[in-house]
Enzyme design. Structure first.
Site, PDB file in Angstrom:
ATOM      1  N   TRP A 209      26.941  30.386  67.217  1.00 32.46           N
ATOM      2  CA  TRP A 209      28.089  31.277  67.636  1.00 32.46           C
ATOM      3  C   TRP A 209      29.350  31.108  66.824  1.00 32.46           C
ATOM      4  CZ3 TRP A 209      32.093  30.833  72.117  1.00 32.46           C
ATOM      5  CH2 TRP A 209      32.118  29.398  72.416  1.00 32.46           C
ATOM      6  N   ASP A 210      29.557  29.844  66.378  1.00 29.35           N
ATOM      7  CA  ASP A 210      30.814  28.503  65.492  1.00 29.35           C
ATOM      8  C   ASP A 210      31.665  30.028  64.332  1.00 29.35           C
ATOM      9  OD1 ASP A 210      29.207  27.243  66.853  1.00 29.35           O
ATOM     10  OD2 ASP A 210      30.052  25.567  66.007  1.00 29.35           O
TER      11      ASP A 210
ATOM     12  N   LYS B 149      31.558  19.556  79.243  1.00 30.68           N
ATOM     13  CA  LYS B 149      31.485  19.377  77.815  1.00 30.68           C
ATOM     14  C   LYS B 149      32.957  20.062  77.013  1.00 30.68           C
ATOM     15  CE  LYS B 149      28.296  19.593  73.836  1.00 30.68           C
ATOM     16  NZ  LYS B 149      27.545  20.403  72.643  1.00 30.68           N
TER      17      LYS B 149
ATOM     18  N   GLU C 171      27.983  23.254  77.691  1.00 30.64           N
ATOM     19  CA  GLU C 171      26.480  23.378  77.698  1.00 30.64           C
ATOM     20  C   GLU C 171      26.149  21.749  78.643  1.00 30.64           C
ATOM     21  OE1 GLU C 171      25.944  22.515  73.154  1.00 30.64           O
ATOM     22  OE2 GLU C 171      25.006  24.850  73.153  1.00 30.64           O
TER      23      GLU C 171
END
Lengths: 725, 725
Positions: free
Chosen positions: A316-317, A552, A456
């Site tokens: 998705w970056d 995260k 995550e």
């Protein structure tokens, strides 16, 4: 004057600089490995889209191609290495203005002889297949006997994984070396052709096709060797011609294209910290060389073309962090990145079916085929000694809505009706169909169960707020673009009406998911201090981390960034504060987004600090942070932090909005911004905001909350504005 | 006191010493690569029989297995490398008495700190699966912070060709690292287990399973790290237990086995040139560690287990050059090498059918499967730029008779009737059947057309004298052992009667083949001076070489060696002289055989010179002569030169014959010789020849042409003998 500089040679930083000093053009990426060999040095050349799935593996890897950058230099019988002898002066820099990598060394051999060695290298920005290199060696203390061995080295592997079979080796006209290779599983053909401008002796052995040039050079005379190489693959339609020009001619042609890029895509910052400008240039340079320019079969890997981290896979970056830089600079390239997804609608639909859903479930990680490429296992578990399964392929579904979000962002910025008709509306529809099938009816309420959000460290949770809001947006926009599809419309309306969208509790906190707020909290200072290293996983198992309030990256903050108007400012502030305390920022996607939301929340100093820390992800002093390649999304996010953070651009409304709010250290910012087919030059100076464009058409926009009209130039005096929220 | 010594560290000799300093036991070979990395250094571990055929290749390769020898040592922040800093003292030796490789360095880092580093390594001769290593580091100038990273590194490839897929990685008891791998095509499973005796931090990434130990050590205190490793493959029937003993205990057990080997298999030479004894010890050590001891599925590769040259393939080298060392020392191992051929009779018969012949046509190169493994292409042709086809698989057929010769040699030495009944007679029959079908009737004469003899510089020739004589011998011996097979006997007798066996012309010259004597001669001095390098092929194409009187090795000389009684001494002399002038000795099989035949011909000085030159093939000063591994056949031939040359043993008659004829520089030679189930100790002193054995049975033999009887000891006074021919 845009330069990445290495002031002294240090073995420990070899691969970090190797990533930073990658030269390329979006088609080709060549790591900044030194010409000579060093232990642990990772040499790498990658072509966008050239992947191979090794035997026994479930996921494809970006192929490390046969090398042309290595030169074994022997000076008066001694193999040149900066580990040996003495380095008197050392200078290496990548000139981002021209795309050329240069190294200059004055070296004294173990035998006490002095030499000047200069190495030059670039990948052409004019002819995408071309790599040019030049070696200049001058004996400073005596006549010299120089031997240089170079050629095509197909001993390159991905850390021991071989991707290519050697098909044929040829030498033409006792000059041009040509190696042909084929990827073992994906059957892509690669041709590497190379030649040097001096006569040598050829050898072909052990997957190396080499020439060795040997000369005697008088003291203070310069030995020069130019090497031109051409790389072509079976993905290329046109033939690649071997260049007839010299190094200097090829470089001049390439520089012109680079100059054009910087003129339009560069961001100029006037800051008391000159590092800020450098970090931005670094980000823009790398965004440009990591992104394919004319091939929608390829997208951008998590490390671009700078290394083998994440096996070159697309996450998705690309849509959320990288695409905007292109959308607002070169919208054609943003379109192409979306077309990559459209091209793989079929595989996404197949994945949905396989998992029992409708519509399109895009793979969490993808490569050339569009199939799921997420590796089955991640790092080893120190307690059990076994490797840990990666759940992202099965549960990290927000990517589907992220792609839909990018489609809408593209449409909003360009108004490209043709794209929407050809691809966009269908992409929205298929992704929405997925969400409708993905939701579970629990007592009349639609819930999305067992997912992973952007954070995550929290797995297998229900009603992840980020995911639910994004799914809602996805279906809503799909409905807008597919109103005539009655069957879908009925389902979509029901979904939108009944989908559970978590809101703040009495304490003003929006829960990240159904259980997060009930979990225990631990002091994270130690891990925040070592952020980016995932050090928490050395002390806690993944299972244990999952049962604690440990992030995260913060899902809510991500959501606030993507929907700047959706939540009341005080809710944003409260939740930003709450979740940041629980966020380690172990994801490189975290910091720059925090900078944007902190700035929105009026915490300018904090915002600037996050921005600066984000810039250090690849440019900090940690020697091994970028060994496997640069953090592509983080580089995109640095640009986002300036344009959507400090410059205060907001595209989420009907009109383009802008409300700059610069850090104290900054005196000015200037950049171009593509919007609805126009290019707006934005110049933010201490007391003025000036917008200009080259056409006379009237563009309505909102500046600091007030509607304004831009024809050619519009200047706002900022002294009268209260620029803090 | 048997030691291979490297006195100073030189990058250029890295891989030569890497081959020379291989440790192993016939099951396992571990190259003498240094613990730390250097450019170009080839690290290698091989297990006999573990081959894999890479994708796209026609031939299998001896697999370079995951490495356990590498230690990355960081001393006070500086990575240890002898290229950096300063080496004050350096000593490395392989103690052939114990099989242990030792390196001791006093090193000053770039920061000016001094350290003593000692590295030890051996492969157990007691438990074939075990590799033991020990690192000792002493800070000499200050307290030190030491980090050592080591483990299992599966990034190893065969020069970029990956052979193994990683199946699983595990850590047991936070101590024992275990990697499981599978060869990609041949599906052999490899397990590598390793552990160090200090606690470290584990990582598993990029095909490496590592532990990193970090400690602070006071000045002059010794940091010691022991690492034990176990290698097991799917070829092993029994399980391999992980050893509980220490480095020292394992070494003591292994040494005992080595002592026993040297006591019986060693050759003692008293020479004014001490290098002669060293070269012999070197040959015996390597013959011993290159040869599998208990598995007839494996034979000996052309480089043993010391490197990847010739892809680890088995040639005629094994039967003709290597097997005798075992036959006359450990005959069980010689039998096993012949059983390897018998095991692959099926594939040899299939190859014969495929090529239109009967019987067994053994592959020119073989590996584990017994199929033809000769690569299709050899070196690149500098004129055409294309690679050149290798004709050996199609035409180099003498191997078939070489195997038959070895069967007869084995039978003659052992009288092993069981073996002949089980395998030997059938091997002779099938190989003979091949020759009968291979011959062409030309006007009533049987000829063998279009072959390559041992001299590979002469291709596609008719009636190669070596081949024809060997085929004749093969069929003759097959007939002796298969008299009851009437159909065969009839064919065989016809073949023996009609096969053309070239004899000397009026000038006393036996032609090497039908056309050789008509070809042009060129002066070979230049190429003889650079023998072993195949330098001729840089100036002439293979095609051109074929049309000239240029020999790689001399077929006739080989024939004279194998059949010492077949040709009259004056014919031997004349032809030796003629062909030697035309021989470059580019084959490593050439020199030692010339030494034997020169000695037979009475040219003692010349013989000794050839012997000394043969010893330099792997032990000379040329830095890259043995990079790809040692010349296994050449090492076997050094032993042959002593036993069949200078010691004058001749097994070609009914009785064992011995007629020593030592070089002037030699005062004495002693060795054991296994014959007909007895072990004869041979001691040749200046004036006496003494033979002894431990039983009282009567053995008839011929000493200097006279029949003698040996019961327990027989001493002959040599002063009365005329020992020159």
């Amino acid at each position: 004057m845009r330069k990445i500089i290495e002031k002294e040679f240090a073995l420990n930083y070899l691969n970090k600089y190797g990533s930073q000093m990658t030269v390329g053009n979006g088609y080709l990426g060549v790591r900044g490995a030194l010409e000579e060999e060093y232990p642990e040095q990772v040499r790498g050349m990658y072509v966008a889209g050239i992947y191979n799935r090794p035997s026994g593996s479930m996921s494809s890897e970006l192929v490390n191609l046969p090398d042309v950058t290595r030169f074994q230099v022997t000076l008066d019988g001694e193999v040149f290495s900066m580990q040996a002898g003495k380095v008197h002066t050392y200078e290496r820099f990548l000139d981002m203005d021209t795309g050329e990598l240069v190294r200059k060394i004055t070296w004294e051999s173990s035998a006490g002889k002095k030499y000047q060695l200069n190495f030059h290298r670039f990948v052409s920005k004019e002819v995408k297949h071309v790599i040019a290199a030049k070696v200049e060696i001058t004996p400073l203390s005596d006549n010299m006997k120089v031997k240089v061995k170079t050629g095509i080295d197909a001993q390159q592997t991905n850390f021991g994984t071989q991707q290519l079979a050697e098909s044929s080796l040829r030498i033409f006209d006792e000059e041009l070396m040509v190696g042909e290779y084929e990827t073992i599983e994906s059957k892509q053909r690669i041709t590497v052709a190379t030649k040097v401008n001096e006569k040598g002796i050829f050898t072909a052995k052990n997957r190396q096709l080499m020439t060795e040039v040997e000369q005697e050079i008088a003291v203070n005379q310069v030995f020069t060797l130019e090497k031109l190489s051409v790389v072509k693959t079976s993905l290329d339609e046109a033939d690649a011609e071997f260049p007839k020009a010299s190094y200097a001619e090829l470089k001049a042609a390439s520089e012109t294209v680079w100059a054009d890029f910087w003129e339009h895509a560069g961001v100029r910052v006037k800051s008391t910290n000159t590092f800020d400008q450098f970090a931005l240039d670094f980000a823009c340079y790398h965004l440009e060389i990591m992104t394919p320019k004319e091939d929608s079969r390829c997208s951008v890997g998590a490390k671009g073309l700078t290394g083998e981290g994440y096996k070159g896979h697309v996450f998705w970056d690309t849509e959320i962090f990288i695409m905007p830089f292109f959308l607002y600079n070169q919208p054609e390239i943003a379109k192409q990145l979306l077309q990559y997804r459209y091209l793989h609608l079929k595989e996404a639909k197949e994945k949905a079916v396989k998992n029992g859903y409708n519509g399109a479930l895009y793979p969490w990680e993808s490569a050339f085929s569009g199939e799921e490429e997420t590796p089955e296992f991640a790092a080893i578990n120190i307690r059990t000694g076994t490797r840990q399964k990666v759940a992202s392929a099965i549960s990290e579904h927000h990517l589907v809505a992220d792609i839909a979000y990018a489609v809408c962002e593209y449409e909003a910025a360009t108004g490209d009706a043709q794209f929407m008709a050809d691809c966009g509306a269908e992409l929205l529809l298929e992704t929405a169909e997925f969400w409708i099938s993905r939701a579970t009816n629990r007592n009349g309420r639609l819930e999305i169960l067992d997912v992973i959000g952007p954070d995550e460290y929290t797995e297998h949770i229900d009603n992840n707020t980020y995911t639910n809001y994004m799914a809602h947006y996805n279906v809503k926009k799909a409905l807008e673009w597919n109103k005539d599809n009655k069957a879908f419309a009925a389902q979509a309306e029901k979904f939108l009406e009944n989908l559970y969208l978590p809101v703040e509790n009495e304490a003003g906190l929006i829960p990240q998911d159904d259980t997060f707020l009930q979990k225990d909290w631990i002091n994270l200072d130690k891990y925040k201090a070592a952020q980016g290293t995932q050090g928490i996983l050395l002390d806690y198992s993944r299972q244990e981390v999952n049962e604690l309030q440990i992030l995260k990256q913060a899902d809510l903050v991500m959501l606030f960034y993507l929907f700047p108007k959706m939540f009341a400012p005080e809710i944003v502030k409260k939740n930003l504060d709450y979740y940041e305390k629980r966020t380690i920022h172990d994801s490189s996607l975290s910091k720059a987004i925090h900078a944007i939301v902190e700035n929105q929340a009026g915490n300018r100093a904090q915002a600037y600090q996050f921005f600066q820390e984000a810039c250090l992800i690849d440019l900090g002093s940690e020697p091994h942070s970028s060994d496997d390649g640069l953090h592509a999304a983080s580089l995109g996010a640095i640009w986002l932090a300036v344009v959507f953070g400090f410059a205060g651009i907001d595209t989420s409304g009907e009109l383009l909005e802008i409300a700059p709010n610069l850090p104290d250290a900054w005196q000015a910012v200037a950049f171009e911004f593509a919007w609805k087919g126009e290019t707006i030059s934005v110049e933010i100076a201490p007391n003025t905001l000036q917008l200009s464009k080259s056409t006379k058409s009237v563009l309505e926009l909102v500046i600091y909350g007030e509607k304004q009209q831009l024809t050619d130039t519009l200047t706002i005096n900022l002294e009268q504005k209260d620029v803090s929220l």
